[in-house]
Design a protein around this motif. Structure first.
Motif, mmCIF file in Angstrom:
data_model
loop_
_atom_site.group_PDB
_atom_site.id
_atom_site.type_symbol
_atom_site.label_atom_id
_atom_site.label_comp_id
_atom_site.label_asym_id
_atom_site.label_seq_id
_atom_site.Cartn_x
_atom_site.Cartn_y
_atom_site.Cartn_z
ATOM 1 N N THR A 1 0.805 -1.219 0.000
ATOM 2 C CA THR A 1 0.000 0.000 0.000
ATOM 3 C C THR A 1 0.840 1.271 0.000
ATOM 4 O OG1 THR A 1 -0.122 -0.160 2.420
ATOM 5 C CG2 THR A 1 -1.951 -1.106 1.160
ATOM 6 N N ASP A 2 2.161 1.140 -0.149
ATOM 7 C CA ASP A 2 3.061 2.301 -0.071
ATOM 8 C C ASP A 2 3.579 2.761 -1.426
ATOM 9 O OD1 ASP A 2 2.893 2.480 2.707
ATOM 10 O OD2 ASP A 2 4.539 1.069 3.019
ATOM 11 N N PHE A 3 2.967 2.312 -2.517
ATOM 12 C CA PHE A 3 3.437 2.717 -3.844
ATOM 13 C C PHE A 3 3.236 4.209 -4.090
ATOM 14 C CE2 PHE A 3 3.968 -1.641 -4.392
ATOM 15 C CZ PHE A 3 4.479 -1.955 -5.644
ATOM 16 N N ILE A 4 2.448 4.857 -3.249
ATOM 17 C CA ILE A 4 2.244 6.299 -3.372
ATOM 18 C C ILE A 4 3.553 7.064 -3.231
ATOM 19 C CG2 ILE A 4 1.749 6.562 -0.908
ATOM 20 C CD1 ILE A 4 0.160 8.531 -3.820
ATOM 21 N N TRP A 5 4.529 6.471 -2.523
ATOM 22 C CA TRP A 5 5.819 7.145 -2.343
ATOM 23 C C TRP A 5 6.568 7.299 -3.663
ATOM 24 C CZ3 TRP A 5 6.630 9.849 1.781
ATOM 25 C CH2 TRP A 5 6.036 9.485 2.984
ATOM 26 N N LEU A 6 6.290 6.445 -4.611
ATOM 27 C CA LEU A 6 6.874 6.591 -5.942
ATOM 28 C C LEU A 6 5.966 7.388 -6.860
ATOM 29 C CD1 LEU A 6 8.886 5.892 -8.227
ATOM 30 C CD2 LEU A 6 7.664 3.732 -8.526
ATOM 31 N N PHE A 7 4.693 6.998 -6.928
ATOM 32 C CA PHE A 7 3.796 7.576 -7.925
ATOM 33 C C PHE A 7 3.186 8.908 -7.496
ATOM 34 C CE2 PHE A 7 3.872 3.028 -8.883
ATOM 35 C CZ PHE A 7 4.186 3.077 -10.227
ATOM 36 N N GLY A 8 3.127 9.187 -6.201
ATOM 37 C CA GLY A 8 2.563 10.445 -5.735
ATOM 38 C C GLY A 8 3.350 11.660 -6.199
ATOM 39 N N PRO A 9 4.648 11.759 -5.842
ATOM 40 C CA PRO A 9 5.426 12.921 -6.295
ATOM 41 C C PRO A 9 5.567 12.984 -7.811
ATOM 42 C CG PRO A 9 6.853 11.300 -5.225
ATOM 43 C CD PRO A 9 5.441 10.893 -4.944
ATOM 44 N N ALA A 10 5.632 11.823 -8.471
ATOM 45 C CA ALA A 10 5.716 11.827 -9.930
ATOM 46 C C ALA A 10 4.446 12.416 -10.536
ATOM 47 C CB ALA A 10 5.949 10.405 -10.441
ATOM 48 N N THR A 11 3.305 12.057 -9.980
ATOM 49 C CA THR A 11 2.032 12.591 -10.477
ATOM 50 C C THR A 11 1.942 14.090 -10.239
ATOM 51 O OG1 THR A 11 0.897 10.489 -10.135
ATOM 52 C CG2 THR A 11 -0.466 12.465 -10.213
ATOM 53 N N ALA A 12 2.352 14.526 -9.064
ATOM 54 C CA ALA A 12 2.331 15.965 -8.770
ATOM 55 C C ALA A 12 3.210 16.728 -9.754
ATOM 56 C CB ALA A 12 2.799 16.206 -7.335
ATOM 57 N N GLY A 13 4.388 16.179 -10.058
ATOM 58 C CA GLY A 13 5.274 16.827 -11.018
ATOM 59 C C GLY A 13 4.672 16.879 -12.407
ATOM 60 N N MET A 14 4.032 15.785 -12.829
ATOM 61 C CA MET A 14 3.426 15.758 -14.162
ATOM 62 C C MET A 14 2.259 16.731 -14.270
ATOM 63 S SD MET A 14 3.600 11.826 -15.565
ATOM 64 C CE MET A 14 3.101 10.971 -14.093
ATOM 65 N N MET A 15 1.471 16.826 -13.215
ATOM 66 C CA MET A 15 0.333 17.739 -13.253
ATOM 67 C C MET A 15 0.788 19.190 -13.289
ATOM 68 S SD MET A 15 -2.529 15.938 -10.813
ATOM 69 C CE MET A 15 -3.795 17.070 -11.412
ATOM 70 N N LEU A 16 1.794 19.529 -12.476
ATOM 71 C CA LEU A 16 2.287 20.903 -12.474
ATOM 72 C C LEU A 16 2.955 21.236 -13.801
ATOM 73 C CD1 LEU A 16 2.790 23.574 -11.080
ATOM 74 C CD2 LEU A 16 4.860 22.596 -10.052
ATOM 75 N N GLY A 17 3.768 20.305 -14.330
ATOM 76 C CA GLY A 17 4.419 20.541 -15.612
ATOM 77 C C GLY A 17 3.416 20.732 -16.732
ATOM 78 N N SER A 18 2.357 19.921 -16.739
ATOM 79 C CA SER A 18 1.330 20.050 -17.773
ATOM 80 C C SER A 18 0.576 21.366 -17.639
ATOM 81 C CB SER A 18 0.351 18.873 -17.676
ATOM 82 O OG SER A 18 1.014 17.645 -17.853
ATOM 83 N N PHE A 19 0.290 21.767 -16.394
ATOM 84 C CA PHE A 19 -0.392 23.043 -16.168
ATOM 85 C C PHE A 19 0.454 24.203 -16.685
ATOM 86 C CE2 PHE A 19 -0.699 26.780 -13.376
ATOM 87 C CZ PHE A 19 -2.013 27.161 -13.630
ATOM 88 N N LEU A 20 1.745 24.189 -16.368
ATOM 89 C CA LEU A 20 2.628 25.262 -16.822
ATOM 90 C C LEU A 20 2.788 25.248 -18.339
ATOM 91 C CD1 LEU A 20 5.412 25.061 -14.074
ATOM 92 C CD2 LEU A 20 3.571 26.749 -14.271
ATOM 93 N N ALA A 21 2.826 24.037 -18.926
ATOM 94 C CA ALA A 21 2.956 23.949 -20.381
ATOM 95 C C ALA A 21 1.754 24.583 -21.071
ATOM 96 C CB ALA A 21 3.099 22.490 -20.802
ATOM 97 N N GLY A 22 0.553 24.330 -20.557
ATOM 98 C CA GLY A 22 -0.642 24.926 -21.142
ATOM 99 C C GLY A 22 -0.724 26.420 -20.902
ATOM 100 N N ARG A 23 -0.328 26.851 -19.713
ATOM 101 C CA ARG A 23 -0.449 28.268 -19.348
ATOM 102 C C ARG A 23 0.518 29.145 -20.143
ATOM 103 N NH1 ARG A 23 -2.669 31.043 -15.150
ATOM 104 N NH2 ARG A 23 -1.691 32.994 -14.527
ATOM 105 N N TYR A 24 1.734 28.614 -20.399
ATOM 106 C CA TYR A 24 2.756 29.426 -21.044
ATOM 107 C C TYR A 24 3.028 28.998 -22.483
ATOM 108 C CZ TYR A 24 3.548 31.029 -16.299
ATOM 109 O OH TYR A 24 3.377 31.569 -15.043
ATOM 110 N N ALA A 25 2.022 28.356 -23.124
ATOM 111 C CA ALA A 25 2.214 27.821 -24.478
ATOM 112 C C ALA A 25 2.628 28.893 -25.476
ATOM 113 C CB ALA A 25 0.926 27.141 -24.949
#
Length: 422
Positions: free
Chosen positions: A248-272
Motif C-alpha cells: 500500500t506504499d506505492f504512493i511514495w513513488l507515484f505520488g510525487p511523480a504525479t504531482a510533477g506531471m500535473m504541475l508541468g502540464s499546467f505550466l505547459a498549457g499556461r505558457y504555451a
C-alpha cells in the motif's frame, strides 16, 4: 466544429482513454508478491507480463492511427475498448500464468487505441497554441493515473486479492466504452480519409519514417520518458525490496511523480504562447538534469532513505511534462498529412523502447538504487543528444525553406513543411 458541451467534456474523455495505458501497467504491481506465490513463478517470469504487454502495445500502435486515417476515429476506439474489457475479464479469471500472458497481449493490442486516436483528434480539431493547451490539459488529467493506479491496486490487493485489479480494469474500460459511444464525435470527415491498403500503408510508413526530424523527436521523447519510467517498471523491486515498503506504499513513488506531471502540464498549457519553443525545451531539460544530479547523489549517499527520492521524482516529471506537448506536436507537425499514422509511430517508438526497457534494461539496473539512478541519467543524456540533432535538422530545414521562398517571391504559401518550427 463541435458543440461547447462536447468541447468541455473532450479533455476528460481523452484523458480517460489515455489512462488505460498506465492503469494497465501499474494497477496490479502491488499484487506481484501474491501472484508470484499463486502461480509459483520468479520475478523475471512475472516481469514477462509487462514485456508482453508493451510488445503487443507497440506493434498495434502502428495500426491504430493508420486504420483511423481510413475508417475514422470512433470505430477504432470502440473496437479497442471492447477487446480490452474482454481481455481484462479474462485475466481476472485466469488460473495459470500462461493465461495471464495471453490476456496481457490482448490488453496491449487494444489499450493504445485511445491515446493514439486522442492525439489525432486534438490535431483534427485544433491548431497551434490551442492544440498545445488542450494536449497539456489532457496530460494534466492523465497524470493522475500513475498515482491512482497503484493506490487503487494496493487497496484492492489488501481487501480482495490480485484478481480484483483486473476486474477493475474491465469495469473502467466498459464505462469508457459507454461514454465514447455517447459523446466522442467523429473528427475525420470522409473527404480527408486515406484508402486502407497494404501498399498505401507501406508508402505512408516509408514517407513518415524518412522524415528525420519526426524520427528524432519521437526518439527524444522515448528516451526522456525512460528516465522516469525505469522506476515504474522496477517499482516492486525498488520499493518493496530496496526500501522495505509495503503493497500500500506505492504512493511514495507515484505520488510525487504525479504531482510533477500535473504541475508541468499546467505550466505547459499556461505558457504555451508566452515563450519561444527552444527556450521552453531547454528549460525542461535543465530541470530534468537537476533532478538527475539529485537522484545520483541520494542513491550514493543514502540509498535506503526513501523520502529523499521524492524531490527527484517530482522535479524530473515536472521538466518532462513541461516540454512533452511541444515535442509531441513538433513531431506531428513534421507529417501534417499523416497525423494519425504519425501518432501511431510516436507511440510505437515509445512503447517499443518500453518493452526493451522492461525485458532487458530495468532488470539489468534494478539491483541497487545507484544502478537505477545511473540508468535513468543515461537515458536523459541520450535524450538530450536526440533533441540537439532534431532541433539542428529542423532549423536547417527552416532556413532552406525561407531561402526557397525568396527565390519564388513573396506570394508563395508554405504548405505542409516537414520539420518546420513555428
Amino acid at each position: 466544429m463541435i458543440s461547447p458541451a462536447t468541447a468541455r467534456l473532450l479533455p476528460i474523455l481523452l484523458a480517460g482513454l489515455a489512462m488505460l495505458g498506465p492503469f494497465t501497467i501499474n494497477i496490479y504491481m502491488p499484487s506481484f508478491a501474491q501472484m508470484k506465490a499463486v502461480f509459483d513463478v520468479t520475478d523475471i517470469e512475472l516481469q514477462i507480463t509487462l514485456s508482453l504487454y508493451f510488445a503487443a502495445f507497440a506493434f498495434m500502435s502502428l495500426w491504430h492511427g493508420a486504420i483511423s486515417d481510413s475508417l475514422g476515429r470512433r470505430p477504432v476506439v470502440i473496437v479497442g475498448l471492447v477487446v480490452f474489457a474482454l481481455a481484462s475479464a479474462g485475466a481476472a479469471a485466469a488460473t495459470r500464468i500462461e493465461q495471464i500472458y495471453v490476456c496481457r497481449v490482448l490488453q496491449g493490442v487494444s489499450a493504445g487505441a485511445g491515446i493514439v486516436i486522442g492525439r489525432a483528434v486534438i490535431r483534427d480539431l485544433y491548431e497551434g497554441a490551442a492544440a498545445q493547451r488542450l494536449y497539456a490539459l489532457v496530460i494534466m488529467l492523465f497524470a493522475l493515473a500513475p498515482a491512482i493506479g497503484p493506490i487503487v491496486g494496493g487497496w484492492l490487493q489488501v481487501h480482495a486479492g490480485w484478481r480484483a485489479s483486473f476486474g477493475f480494469l474491465a469495469m473502467f474500460s466498459t464505462t469508457l466504452l459507454v461514454l465514447v459511444i455517447a459523446f466522442l464525435p467523429e473528427t475525420l470527415p470522409p473527404s480527408k480519409r486515406h484508402l486502407f491498403s497494404g501498399h498505401a500503408l507501406l508508402i505512408g510508413y516509408r514517407q513518415v519514417l524518412a522524415n528525420k526530424p519526426f524520427v528524432l523527436w519521437a526518439m527524444t521523447f522515448a528516451l526522456m520518458f525512460a528516465g522516469f519510467f525505469i522506476y515504474v517498471l522496477s517499482a516492486p523491486v525498488f520499493l518493496m525490496r530496496h526500501l522495505g515498503l509495503a503493497e500500500t506504499d506505492f504512493i511514495w513513488l507515484f505520488g510525487p511523480a504525479t504531482a510533477g506531471m500535473m504541475l508541468g502540464s499546467f505550466l505547459a498549457g499556461r505558457y504555451a504562447t508566452r515563450f519561444p519553443t527552444g527556450f521552453c525545451i531547454v528549460t525542461g531539460f535543465a530541470i530534468m538534469g537537476l533532478g538527475s544530479l539529485w537522484n545520483l547523489t541520494v542513491s550514493y549517499l543514502a540509498p535506503a532513505a526513501f523520502g529523499w527520492y521524492l524531490p527527484y521524482l517530482f522535479i524530473y516529471t515536472l521538466g518532462m511534462t513541461l516540454i512533452q506537448p511541444t515535442i509531441t506536436l513538433l513531431g506531428l507537425d513534421c507529417v501534417p498529412d499523416r497525423r494519425g499514422l504519425g501518432s501511431s509511430l510516436q507511440l510505437f517508438t515509445q512503447t517499443a523502447f518500453n518493452a526493451v526497457l522492461s525485458a532487458l534494461i530495468a532488470p539489468l539496473f534494478w539491483h541497487t538504487p545507484l544502478m537505477l539512478a545511473t540508468g535513468a541519467a543515461l537515458a536523459l543524456v541520450l535524450s538530450l543528444g536526440g533533441f540537439a540533432l532534431a532541433w539542428t535538422l529542423s532549423v536547417k530545414r527552416n532556413t532552406e525553406f525561407d531561402e526557397s521562398l525568396k527565390g519564388r517571391g513573396s506570394l508563395a504559401t508554405p504548405i505542409g513543411i516537414d520539420g518546420r518550427i513555428t
